[in-house]
Design an enzyme around this catalytic site. Structure first.
Site, mmCIF file in Angstrom:
data_model
loop_
_atom_site.group_PDB
_atom_site.id
_atom_site.type_symbol
_atom_site.label_atom_id
_atom_site.label_comp_id
_atom_site.label_asym_id
_atom_site.label_seq_id
_atom_site.Cartn_x
_atom_site.Cartn_y
_atom_site.Cartn_z
ATOM 1 N N SER A 249 0.845 -1.189 0.000
ATOM 2 C CA SER A 249 0.000 0.000 0.000
ATOM 3 C C SER A 249 0.892 1.256 0.000
ATOM 4 O O SER A 249 1.784 1.381 -0.835
ATOM 5 C CB SER A 249 -0.949 -0.035 1.199
ATOM 6 O OG SER A 249 -2.005 0.896 1.037
ATOM 7 N N ASP A 343 -7.763 -5.371 -6.692
ATOM 8 C CA ASP A 343 -7.498 -4.419 -5.624
ATOM 9 C C ASP A 343 -8.585 -3.347 -5.608
ATOM 10 O O ASP A 343 -8.763 -2.616 -6.587
ATOM 11 C CB ASP A 343 -6.128 -3.770 -5.847
ATOM 12 C CG ASP A 343 -5.695 -2.878 -4.688
ATOM 13 O OD1 ASP A 343 -6.518 -2.630 -3.785
ATOM 14 O OD2 ASP A 343 -4.529 -2.445 -4.700
ATOM 15 N N HIS A 377 -6.117 -6.279 -2.112
ATOM 16 C CA HIS A 377 -5.086 -5.313 -1.745
ATOM 17 C C HIS A 377 -4.041 -5.863 -0.780
ATOM 18 O O HIS A 377 -2.849 -5.623 -0.949
ATOM 19 C CB HIS A 377 -5.769 -4.090 -1.122
ATOM 20 C CG HIS A 377 -4.851 -2.939 -0.866
ATOM 21 N ND1 HIS A 377 -4.193 -2.265 -1.878
ATOM 22 C CD2 HIS A 377 -4.473 -2.327 0.299
ATOM 23 C CE1 HIS A 377 -3.473 -1.292 -1.362
ATOM 24 N NE2 HIS A 377 -3.602 -1.312 -0.043
#
Length: 441
Positions: A249, A343, A377
């Site tokens: 991230s 994602d 994600h």
């Protein structure tokens, strides 16, 4: 006698466990259940099986007929665990205290039972499997030197060992489990918090890359001692020639930034669903702020359960100003992009495509992409409960991260192995592995 055989019963989190039920009635239907408790929050999974003519069920051979997963899944009882009924919604399994084990209780029941019925029945047999992120030959050292903070994990011994900096996203604080596992696999791993930890800034506002530039003294090592910097810099257990960076991230974005702005110090970079564009206002270097991609908070589309997903806020990356993208062409080291095609946090696939196009324009081919179908994600080390949604401190809501449990679990297994291979190859040194050196990427 009915019993569950699990070998090994104590192992690193990323190692497979062979589970076999023995002694049940041949051809009978049974339910296998896994249970786990972390910080007083319970997780569980169950699967339906039919015993063979010897009264045995081997998870490496038998197919689950229903429950939390279907098919032959040797580690399905581990990765498919989700919050038990009645637990606090949005809790993510993320090991806080890596010095303790992940204790999974395996139980077998007569018949094909669902979650509600399982609690009303006594198991035929149980056993305990303990999985850990930190091996016995790993040292854990707190870092508090100058402006930098965090936790350093290293294999025991003089080394030298390849070293990496490990960063997580914009939830803040410190998350150590991945660094502990990296060290268990032969890497010095500095788990680096950059805000909301001890006396660091409470938010990412006005964060400057100079903070990270100091960190490259890792080539000599950081210890918790208050001894003089000259003594600290005399340590030699880190393999010379540059360090690696890894993050997921926002941490993945920082991994790319460090490789781009300090190419002489970074020898390999891994971005796990990291934004390849600047998303944070106020981030800069030497007093110059980076351009960033703006997004509209009003575009959130809460689901029926009031959960949200960040991808609602973004337009197609192809339409973004090229100035908002990280100047990855400045990086001279190999870059590994790990991409979850589903994602829902932000448009990772589209951003990576733009960055690859940018690299090609500059004649660069120093990149590799691992792209995974039906994967969200949070791509993390394998065999812990897969997380496809959880409460996010920054947004104050449950975030949907995307992905399907089975495909996401497979991606985590594959990506973890290939990330280790990537660092072994490009950061240098002779790797230590608990189960042998993996094959080449």
């Amino acid at each position: 006698m009915i019993f569950i055989e699990a070998t090994p019963q104590l192992t690193l989190i990323d190692e497979k466990v062979k589970v076999t039920v023995r002694g049940v009635e041949p051809g009978s239907n049974v339910t296998l259940r896994s249970e786990l408790e972390e910080r007083k929050i319970k997780f569980e999974a169950h699967a339906h099986y039919q015993a063979d003519d010897k009264g045995e069920i081997s998870l490496t051979e038998k197919s689950s007929l229903g429950g939390s997963y279907i098919g032959v899944e040797p580690m399905g009882m581990f990765w498919s665990m989700q919050l038990s009924p009645g637990q606090k919604p949005g809790f993510r399994y993320a090991k806080k205290d890596v010095t303790t084990t992940m204790d999974v209780t395996l139980s077998v029941y007569k018949g094909h039972l669902n979650t509600e019925v399982l609690d009303c029945n006594e198991p035929l047999a149980t056993t305990l499997v303990q999985k850990t992120y930190i091996g016995p030959n790993v040292e854990r050292l707190k870092v508090h030197h100058g402006r930098i903070r965090g936790m350093l994990y290293k294999p025991k011994g003089p080394g030298p060992f390849p070293a990496i900096i490990d960063m997580f996203g914009n939830t803040g604080g410190i998350i150590e489990f991945r660094s502990a596992l990296f060290a268990s696999r032969g890497l010095v791993s500095y788990c680096l918090p950059y805000f909301a930890y001890e006396d660091l800034p409470k938010t990412m506002d006005n964060l400057e890359l100079e903070y990270f530039e100091v960190l490259y003294d890792l080539q000599r090592c950081f210890l918790t001692s208050l001894e003089a910097i000259d003594w600290l810099m005399s340590q030699t257990f880190v393999f010379p020639g540059g360090i690696g960076t890894v993050g997921n991230s926002t941490g993945g974005s920082l991994a790319l930034l460090l490789a781009s702005y300090f190419p002489e110090k970074v020898s390999a970079a891994v971005s796990i669903n990291g934004s390849t564009a600047h998303m944070t206002p106020g981030l800069g270097y030497k007093g110059v702020e980076f351009h960033f991609q703006e997004f509209e908070m009003s575009k959130f589309k809460p689901a029926e359960d009031k959960s949200i997903c960040g991808i609602d806020l973004f337009t197609d990356p192809k339409t973004w100003n090229e100035e908002v993208f990280v100047k990855v062409e400045k990086a001279t080291c190999p870059i590994l992009f790990v991409v979850g095609e589903d994602d829902l946090n932000w448009p990772t696939s589209g951003m990576v495509e733009q960055s690859i196009a940018r690299l090609k324009v500059h004649g660069k081919n120093n990149y590799h992409v691992l792209s995974y179908h039906k994967t969200g994600h949070l791509i993390e080390p394998p065999y812990a409960p897969v997380c496809i949604k959880s409460y996010h401190n920054l947004w104050g809501a449950i975030m949907r991260y995307g992905g399907s449990l089975k495909e996401h679990a497979d991606a985590q297994e594959d990506a973890w192995r290939k990330m280790l291979q990537f660092f072994y190859k490009h950061v240098g040194g002779v790797p230590y592995t608990h189960t042998g050196t993996p094959s080449k990427l």
